[in-house]
Design a protein around this motif. Sequence first.
Motif, PDB file in Angstrom:
ATOM      1  N   ARG A 188       0.921  13.222   6.740  1.00  0.00           N
ATOM      2  CA  ARG A 188       1.336  13.969   5.547  1.00  0.00           C
ATOM      3  C   ARG A 188       1.547  13.001   4.392  1.00  0.00           C
ATOM      4  N   ARG A 189       1.811  13.549   3.250  1.00  0.00           N
ATOM      5  CA  ARG A 189       2.069  12.762   2.047  1.00  0.00           C
ATOM      6  C   ARG A 189       3.319  11.902   2.262  1.00  0.00           C
ATOM      7  N   GLY A 190       3.234  10.631   1.914  1.00  0.00           N
ATOM      8  CA  GLY A 190       4.353   9.717   2.069  1.00  0.00           C
ATOM      9  C   GLY A 190       4.318   8.911   3.358  1.00  0.00           C
ATOM     10  N   ASP A 191       3.449   9.258   4.297  1.00  0.00           N
ATOM     11  CA  ASP A 191       3.344   8.502   5.548  1.00  0.00           C
ATOM     12  C   ASP A 191       2.653   7.167   5.308  1.00  0.00           C
ATOM     13  N   GLN A 192       3.047   6.172   6.075  1.00  0.00           N
ATOM     14  CA  GLN A 192       2.402   4.866   5.995  1.00  0.00           C
ATOM     15  C   GLN A 192       1.332   4.809   7.071  1.00  0.00           C
ATOM     16  N   ILE A 193       0.146   4.318   6.690  1.00  0.00           N
ATOM     17  CA  ILE A 193      -0.979   4.249   7.611  1.00  0.00           C
ATOM     18  C   ILE A 193      -1.592   2.859   7.582  1.00  0.00           C
ATOM     19  N   VAL A 194      -2.422   2.588   8.584  1.00  0.00           N
ATOM     20  CA  VAL A 194      -3.203   1.361   8.646  1.00  0.00           C
ATOM     21  C   VAL A 194      -4.656   1.779   8.827  1.00  0.00           C
ATOM     22  N   GLY A 236      -1.162   1.152   3.763  1.00  0.00           N
ATOM     23  CA  GLY A 236      -1.029   1.961   2.568  1.00  0.00           C
ATOM     24  C   GLY A 236      -0.130   3.159   2.795  1.00  0.00           C
ATOM     25  N   VAL A 237       0.200   3.826   1.692  1.00  0.00           N
ATOM     26  CA  VAL A 237       1.031   5.024   1.719  1.00  0.00           C
ATOM     27  C   VAL A 237       0.164   6.189   1.248  1.00  0.00           C
ATOM     28  N   VAL A 238       0.164   7.275   2.018  1.00  0.00           N
ATOM     29  CA  VAL A 238      -0.641   8.445   1.679  1.00  0.00           C
ATOM     30  C   VAL A 238      -0.025   9.134   0.468  1.00  0.00           C
TER      31      VAL A 238
END
Length: 109
Positions: free
Chosen positions: A35-41, A48-50
Amino acid sequence: MLMPLALFIVIFYFLIIRPQKKKQKQHENMLASIRRGDQIVTAGGFFGVVKDVKEDSFIVEIADGVKARLLKSSVSYKRSVEENDAAKAPKKEEETAPQETAPETGSEQ
């Protein structure tokens, strides 16, 4: 004569196909949960941050003011809250370790 071939197919299914399908399903569920605000690799190693979720892609902020559009399939994993806290928190050993002082120069006679 068909028995070894059937045995080979069964072994192939349980050792290769089934685990791969399970891993693919877990990856699809992880992508659906972002979702928006989640941190991903990403697969390329970018953190990054969605910022926005599109039908087939994510808008990700990889640095202050730098946004990129990534395909959903290029996301490797979602960083959990525990990982974020562990990365930010200092280690206990560093906090409690006694600090060594440099020997004073000069004569002590």
